[in-house]
Structure formats: C-alpha cells, structure tokens
Design a protein around this motif. Structure first.
Motif, short mmCIF file in Angstrom:
data_model
loop_
_atom_site.label_atom_id
_atom_site.label_comp_id
_atom_site.label_asym_id
_atom_site.label_seq_id
_atom_site.Cartn_x
_atom_site.Cartn_y
_atom_site.Cartn_z
N THR A 19 0.85 -1.19 0.00
CA THR A 19 0.00 0.00 0.00
C THR A 19 0.88 1.24 0.00
O THR A 19 2.10 1.14 0.03
CB THR A 19 -0.91 0.04 1.25
OG1 THR A 19 -0.09 0.15 2.41
CG2 THR A 19 -1.80 -1.19 1.35
N THR A 48 -2.63 -2.21 -3.19
CA THR A 48 -3.53 -1.07 -3.32
C THR A 48 -2.89 -0.09 -4.28
O THR A 48 -1.72 0.24 -4.15
CB THR A 48 -3.78 -0.38 -1.96
OG1 THR A 48 -4.39 -1.34 -1.08
CG2 THR A 48 -4.70 0.82 -2.11
N ASN A 105 -3.76 3.48 -7.12
CA ASN A 105 -4.69 4.58 -7.39
C ASN A 105 -5.30 4.49 -8.78
O ASN A 105 -6.03 5.38 -9.20
CB ASN A 105 -4.03 5.94 -7.16
CG ASN A 105 -2.88 6.21 -8.10
OD1 ASN A 105 -2.73 5.60 -9.15
ND2 ASN A 105 -2.04 7.17 -7.72
N THR A 140 -6.81 -3.63 -4.78
CA THR A 140 -7.72 -2.58 -4.31
C THR A 140 -7.35 -1.30 -5.05
O THR A 140 -6.18 -0.91 -5.07
CB THR A 140 -7.60 -2.36 -2.80
OG1 THR A 140 -7.95 -3.58 -2.13
CG2 THR A 140 -8.52 -1.25 -2.33
N SER A 198 -7.96 2.69 -5.19
CA SER A 198 -8.48 3.89 -4.53
C SER A 198 -8.83 4.89 -5.63
O SER A 198 -7.94 5.44 -6.27
CB SER A 198 -7.44 4.50 -3.58
OG SER A 198 -7.22 3.64 -2.50
N HIS A 231 -10.08 8.31 -6.67
CA HIS A 231 -10.19 9.66 -6.12
C HIS A 231 -11.00 10.54 -7.07
O HIS A 231 -10.60 10.75 -8.21
CB HIS A 231 -8.79 10.26 -5.89
CG HIS A 231 -8.07 9.62 -4.76
ND1 HIS A 231 -8.01 10.20 -3.52
CD2 HIS A 231 -7.40 8.46 -4.67
CE1 HIS A 231 -7.32 9.42 -2.71
NE2 HIS A 231 -6.94 8.35 -3.38
N ASN A 241 -11.89 1.52 -3.19
CA ASN A 241 -12.10 2.55 -2.17
C ASN A 241 -12.51 3.80 -2.94
O ASN A 241 -11.68 4.39 -3.64
CB ASN A 241 -10.83 2.83 -1.38
CG ASN A 241 -10.42 1.67 -0.51
OD1 ASN A 241 -11.23 0.89 -0.06
ND2 ASN A 241 -9.13 1.53 -0.28
N MET A 301 -13.04 7.35 -3.02
CA MET A 301 -12.64 8.49 -2.20
C MET A 301 -13.26 9.76 -2.77
O MET A 301 -13.10 10.05 -3.95
CB MET A 301 -11.12 8.63 -2.21
CG MET A 301 -10.37 7.32 -2.04
SD MET A 301 -10.63 6.53 -0.47
CE MET A 301 -9.54 7.49 0.55
#
Length: 133
Positions: free
Chosen positions: A12, A41, A43, A62, A64, A66, A93, A95
C-alpha cells in the motif's frame, strides 16, 4: 521467516506500480512457498498493460478511486476496473471530497451494476488547500 508459515503480503501507500522493480519483486514473492496471499492497493493511474500483468501475480487488487481527479482520469480508471474485475479479487475505495455526492451516486450505481466490491470514504481537503466543489 519460520518454515511452513504462510504469509499474506499487502503493498500500500503511494503508487507501488511506479517503482520499476515492483513487478519483479511481486513475482518473486508470489513464487515463495510461504506466500499465502499477495495483495496491492493502487490509485488506478498506471497503464492497463501493467494491470494485465498484475492480475497474473496478485490475488487481490484494491483501487483507490479519487474523485478530485479529472473526468477523463476517472473514466480511464473505471474502464480498467472492468478488466481487473475479470482477473482477480477486486475492491474499490471510492474516495470523495465534499460536494461530489452526485458523482458518488453515479459511480456507486455503476459499481453495483458491474458487481464490483467497494467502500465509500469521504476525505477532507488539507487546511492549506482551497476547495471549490
């Protein structure tokens, strides 16, 4: 490391895939007899070709996502999610900054439709940054 002990690895922080040696390290760890699970993880910003390689190595990815990124970057990431979802255990995730509720609902509906696991995480801008929804 103890013999016969299985290990779950999770990478991560930052963007692991930008390190030129990361995939070689992941392949090595994956080949270890003690590796029980290998997760990362990201982006979602690296190329689809890198993610195609990643699904062959990682048990779980995973992303993320944004929402302060540009509409085009968000769409590119959504396109990659479809590919990743077919190749490994995927979670997102989501965000978002205040003021993006409409966009969150649209993406939540899309994630449901694609049968992609997700959590929604509200983030706040830094005190030093100016935020305008």
């Amino acid at each position: 490391m103890q013999k016969n002990k299985s290990v779950k690895w999770v990478f991560t922080g930052g963007e692991p895939f930008i390190d030129p040696g990361f995939m070689a390290l992941a392949r090595y760890i994956s080949s270890l007899g003690t590796t029980h699970q290998l997760n990362v993880t990201t982006n979602g910003s690296v190329s689809a070709s890198i993610y195609r390689q990643a699904v062959e190595i990682f048990d779980g990815i995973t992303v993320s996502l944004h929402l302060e990124r540009s509409d085009q970057e968000i769409q590119n990431t959504l396109d990659k999610l479809v590919m990743l979802n077919a190749g490994c255990m995927l979670s997102v995730n989501l965000m978002f900054l205040p003021g993006h509720q409409t966009e969150v609902q649209r993406i939540v509906d899309w994630l449901h439709f694609q049968n992609i696991s997700f959590v929604v995480r509200k983030i706040m801008p830094n005190d030093n940054e100016i935020f305008t929804p």
